[in-house]
Design a protein around this motif. Structure first.
Motif, PDB file in Angstrom:
ATOM      1  N   VAL A  14      16.631 -20.330  19.857  1.00  0.00           N
ATOM      2  CA  VAL A  14      18.046 -20.662  20.077  1.00  0.00           C
ATOM      3  C   VAL A  14      18.746 -20.879  18.734  1.00  0.00           C
ATOM      4  N   LEU A  15      18.112 -21.628  17.848  1.00  0.00           N
ATOM      5  CA  LEU A  15      18.725 -21.931  16.550  1.00  0.00           C
ATOM      6  C   LEU A  15      18.820 -20.685  15.668  1.00  0.00           C
ATOM      7  N   LEU A  16      17.798 -19.834  15.715  1.00  0.00           N
ATOM      8  CA  LEU A  16      17.810 -18.594  14.932  1.00  0.00           C
ATOM      9  C   LEU A  16      18.962 -17.688  15.356  1.00  0.00           C
ATOM     10  N   LEU A  17      19.119 -17.510  16.654  1.00  0.00           N
ATOM     11  CA  LEU A  17      20.178 -16.632  17.160  1.00  0.00           C
ATOM     12  C   LEU A  17      21.564 -17.220  16.896  1.00  0.00           C
ATOM     13  N   THR A  18      21.677 -18.557  17.012  1.00  0.00           N
ATOM     14  CA  THR A  18      22.986 -19.180  16.845  1.00  0.00           C
ATOM     15  C   THR A  18      23.424 -19.221  15.395  1.00  0.00           C
ATOM     16  N   HIS A  19      22.487 -19.276  14.460  1.00  0.00           N
ATOM     17  CA  HIS A  19      22.876 -19.348  13.047  1.00  0.00           C
ATOM     18  C   HIS A  19      22.793 -17.982  12.372  1.00  0.00           C
ATOM     19  N   PHE A  20      21.611 -17.436  12.234  1.00  0.00           N
ATOM     20  CA  PHE A  20      21.469 -16.147  11.564  1.00  0.00           C
ATOM     21  C   PHE A  20      22.141 -15.036  12.379  1.00  0.00           C
ATOM     22  N   GLY A  21      21.846 -14.982  13.673  1.00  0.00           N
ATOM     23  CA  GLY A  21      22.418 -13.925  14.502  1.00  0.00           C
ATOM     24  C   GLY A  21      23.932 -13.988  14.562  1.00  0.00           C
ATOM     25  N   LEU A  22      24.473 -15.143  14.902  1.00  0.00           N
ATOM     26  CA  LEU A  22      25.920 -15.301  15.034  1.00  0.00           C
ATOM     27  C   LEU A  22      26.635 -15.088  13.705  1.00  0.00           C
ATOM     28  N   GLY A  23      26.089 -15.661  12.631  1.00  0.00           N
ATOM     29  CA  GLY A  23      26.722 -15.533  11.314  1.00  0.00           C
ATOM     30  C   GLY A  23      26.786 -14.090  10.834  1.00  0.00           C
ATOM     31  N   LEU A  24      25.676 -13.365  10.989  1.00  0.00           N
ATOM     32  CA  LEU A  24      25.634 -11.984  10.502  1.00  0.00           C
ATOM     33  C   LEU A  24      26.479 -11.054  11.373  1.00  0.00           C
ATOM     34  N   VAL A  25      26.497 -11.308  12.679  1.00  0.00           N
ATOM     35  CA  VAL A  25      27.343 -10.499  13.564  1.00  0.00           C
ATOM     36  C   VAL A  25      28.814 -10.724  13.238  1.00  0.00           C
ATOM     37  N   TYR A  26      29.180 -11.982  12.978  1.00  0.00           N
ATOM     38  CA  TYR A  26      30.570 -12.283  12.630  1.00  0.00           C
ATOM     39  C   TYR A  26      30.978 -11.548  11.350  1.00  0.00           C
ATOM     40  N   GLU A  27      30.099 -11.572  10.357  1.00  0.00           N
ATOM     41  CA  GLU A  27      30.392 -10.853   9.105  1.00  0.00           C
ATOM     42  C   GLU A  27      30.571  -9.358   9.362  1.00  0.00           C
ATOM     43  N   LYS A  28      29.722  -8.795  10.209  1.00  0.00           N
ATOM     44  CA  LYS A  28      29.796  -7.360  10.491  1.00  0.00           C
ATOM     45  C   LYS A  28      31.117  -7.009  11.170  1.00  0.00           C
ATOM     46  N   ILE A  29      31.514  -7.823  12.145  1.00  0.00           N
ATOM     47  CA  ILE A  29      32.783  -7.575  12.842  1.00  0.00           C
ATOM     48  C   ILE A  29      33.957  -7.715  11.884  1.00  0.00           C
ATOM     49  N   ALA A  30      33.903  -8.746  11.008  1.00  0.00           N
ATOM     50  CA  ALA A  30      34.977  -8.968  10.038  1.00  0.00           C
ATOM     51  C   ALA A  30      35.097  -7.791   9.073  1.00  0.00           C
ATOM     52  N   SER A  31      33.952  -7.215   8.674  1.00  0.00           N
ATOM     53  CA  SER A  31      33.993  -6.068   7.746  1.00  0.00           C
ATOM     54  C   SER A  31      34.594  -4.839   8.420  1.00  0.00           C
ATOM     55  N   LEU A  32      34.351  -4.678   9.714  1.00  0.00           N
ATOM     56  CA  LEU A  32      34.927  -3.545  10.442  1.00  0.00           C
ATOM     57  C   LEU A  32      36.451  -3.619  10.477  1.00  0.00           C
ATOM     58  N   LYS A  79      38.066  -5.015   8.069  1.00  0.00           N
ATOM     59  CA  LYS A  79      38.458  -5.079   6.658  1.00  0.00           C
ATOM     60  C   LYS A  79      39.126  -6.427   6.303  1.00  0.00           C
ATOM     61  N   ARG A  80      38.520  -7.513   6.780  1.00  0.00           N
ATOM     62  CA  ARG A  80      39.020  -8.848   6.487  1.00  0.00           C
ATOM     63  C   ARG A  80      38.715  -9.230   5.049  1.00  0.00           C
ATOM     64  N   ASN A  81      39.490 -10.154   4.505  1.00  0.00           N
ATOM     65  CA  ASN A  81      39.270 -10.666   3.152  1.00  0.00           C
ATOM     66  C   ASN A  81      37.893 -11.319   3.055  1.00  0.00           C
ATOM     67  N   ALA A  82      37.045 -10.810   2.134  1.00  0.00           N
ATOM     68  CA  ALA A  82      35.656 -11.264   2.038  1.00  0.00           C
ATOM     69  C   ALA A  82      35.546 -12.737   1.657  1.00  0.00           C
ATOM     70  N   VAL A  83      36.473 -13.225   0.849  1.00  0.00           N
ATOM     71  CA  VAL A  83      36.445 -14.630   0.411  1.00  0.00           C
ATOM     72  C   VAL A  83      36.673 -15.556   1.603  1.00  0.00           C
ATOM     73  N   LYS A  84      37.683 -15.243   2.399  1.00  0.00           N
ATOM     74  CA  LYS A  84      37.956 -16.063   3.587  1.00  0.00           C
ATOM     75  C   LYS A  84      36.849 -15.921   4.632  1.00  0.00           C
ATOM     76  N   VAL A  85      36.299 -14.720   4.758  1.00  0.00           N
ATOM     77  CA  VAL A  85      35.233 -14.488   5.733  1.00  0.00           C
ATOM     78  C   VAL A  85      34.017 -15.355   5.423  1.00  0.00           C
ATOM     79  N   MET A  86      33.703 -15.529   4.140  1.00  0.00           N
ATOM     80  CA  MET A  86      32.572 -16.382   3.777  1.00  0.00           C
ATOM     81  C   MET A  86      32.814 -17.826   4.213  1.00  0.00           C
ATOM     82  N   SER A  87      34.020 -18.320   3.980  1.00  0.00           N
ATOM     83  CA  SER A  87      34.350 -19.676   4.436  1.00  0.00           C
ATOM     84  C   SER A  87      34.276 -19.778   5.952  1.00  0.00           C
ATOM     85  N   GLU A  88      34.758 -18.753   6.636  1.00  0.00           N
ATOM     86  CA  GLU A  88      34.723 -18.761   8.102  1.00  0.00           C
ATOM     87  C   GLU A  88      33.288 -18.678   8.622  1.00  0.00           C
ATOM     88  N   ASN A  89      32.451 -17.930   7.918  1.00  0.00           N
ATOM     89  CA  ASN A  89      31.032 -17.843   8.270  1.00  0.00           C
ATOM     90  C   ASN A  89      30.395 -19.240   8.231  1.00  0.00           C
TER      91      ASN A  89
END
Length: 310
Positions: free
Chosen positions: A224-242, A244-254
C-alpha cells in the motif's frame, strides 16, 4: 569518534537507527508512550520555523497554492491510499492506521527538500500551510466518518489538532524573532530529527512482535505504501510532463502529494486507535525516507549526466 558524530547528525541514519532500536529494545517504548503528544508538539513547533511569516504575504497569492496543497495532500492521496487499504488490508486496526495517514498533514520536510530537489520553495510553503489548515478542520470529521466513529470523538481529535498544529504554529512565530531564532536555528535540525526518531521508535517498539512474527501483514502494508508514494508520485510526474507543466512547480507538487508527517501519524494513530494502528505509520516513515532518497539520487544522476561531455 568523528565518524560516529557525523552519523548521529545524519537525518537518514537517525531514522533508520530508530527503527532498528525499536526492534531490539522495543519493550522500553511502553514506558514513554504517554509522552508522544508532547514530543510531537515540540517537533512541530521547531519544524514550523521553516515557514517564515514573510512567505505568507501577500495574502492574495496564498489562495491557489493552498488549494493545490489541500487537493494533492488530501483528496488525491487520501482517495488512493484509503482505496488501496480497503481492498488489501483485512485487519480493522491496520485499516484505521491508513485512514490516519491519509488524513495526516504534509511533512514539513517538504520545504527543505523543495530547495534540495530544485522545486519552488515559496509555492511549497504555501501549499504546506494550506494543507495544515485543512487538517485542523477536515481530519476530525473525515476520520470519524470513515471509521464510523469507532470509539473516538471528533471534538477530541480536533483538540489534538489544536495541540499539535495550531499551538505549535503560533509558538513558532515567536521563535522566529531575532533573539530566540539564533538558538533555534542551531538546534532545529537535531530537535526535529531526534524527536521524529523517538516517535518512530515508540511505534516500532510497541509492535515489535508483529515485525518478527507476521511478515504477510508487513508485505501488505509495504505494498500500500509503495503504490501510494512511489507509484502515485511517478504517475503524477508522467501526467504533468504530458501536459508540459513547469518542472519546478511539478517537483513541489510531487512532494505535496506524497510526503506526510510520519510523527503526526504515529501519535494520532496511537492516541485514537491503539498501538496496532501505529504499524502502518511506522512504515510510512520508512517509505517517505526512501522516496526522498530516491528523488535525491535521481536528481544527482541527472546532474552528472548533464555535465558529462558528449
Amino acid at each position: 569518534m568523528h565518524v560516529l558524530i557525523n552519523l548521529l547528525r545524519n537525518r537518514n541514519f537517525v531514522l533508520v537507527f530508530a527503527v532498528v532500536v525499536g526492534l531490539v529494545l522495543g519493550d522500553f517504548a511502553a514506558n514513554i508512550k504517554a509522552y508522544t503528544t508532547y514530543v510531537l508538539a515540540i517537533v512541530m513547533t521547531f519544524s514550523m520555523t521553516n515557514i517564515r511569516t514573510s512567505s505568507l504575504l501577500p495574502l492574495k497569492a496564498l489562495v491557489k497554492p493552498m488549494l493545490v496543497g489541500m487537493l494533492l495532500n488530501y483528496v488525491i492521496y487520501a482517495t488512493i491510499m484509503i482505496g488501496l487499504a480497503y481492498f488489501l488490508i483485512d485487519d480493522k486496526d491496520l485499516f484505521y492506521g491508513f485512514v490516519v495517514i491519509a488524513t495526516t498533514p504534509p511533512g514539513v520536510a517538504i520545504i527543505p527538500f523543495s530547495y534540495i530537489l530544485k522545486g519552488d520553495v515559496e509555492y511549497s510553503i504555501k501549499g504546506v500551510l494550506g494543507a495544515f489548515i485543512c487538517t485542523v478542520f477536515l481530519t476530525p470529521f473525515a476520520v470519524g466518518w470513515i471509521t464510523g466513529n469507532g470509539g473516538i470523538a471528533s471534538w477530541d481529535l480536533f483538540m489534538l489538532m489544536v495541540k499539535t498544529i495550531v499551538l505549535p504554529l503560533i509558538i513558532s512565530r515567536f521563535l522566529l524573532l531575532s533573539k530566540p531564532f539564533k538558538l533555534v536555528d542551531k538546534i532545529r535540525g537535531k530537535v526535529v530529527d531526534w524527536g521524529f526518531a523517538l516517535l518512530i521508535f515508540i511505534a516500532v517498539g510497541l509492535n515489535r512482535q508483529v515485525f518478527f512474527s507476521e511478515p504477510l501483514i508487513l508485505l501488505q502494508i509495504g505494498l500500500v505504501l509503495l503504490l501510494t508514494h512511489f507509484g502515485l508520485g511517478l504517475v503524477y510526474e508522467k501526467i504533468a510532463s504530458l501536459f508540459k507543466r513547469n518542472a519546478v512547480k511539478v517537483m513541489s507538487e510531487n512532494l505535496l502529494l506524497t510526503i506526510k508527517s510520519s510523527g503526526f501519524a504515529v501519535v494520532t494513530a496511537i492516541t485514537l486507535f491503539g498501538q496496532k494502528a501505529a504499524i502502518p505509520t511506522a512504515g510510512l516513515a520508512i517509505f517517505v525516507l526512501l522516496y526522498l532518497l530516491f528523488l535525491s539520487f535521481r536528481l544527482e544522476l541527472k546532474s552528472k549526466k548533464a555535465t558529462q561531455p558528449e
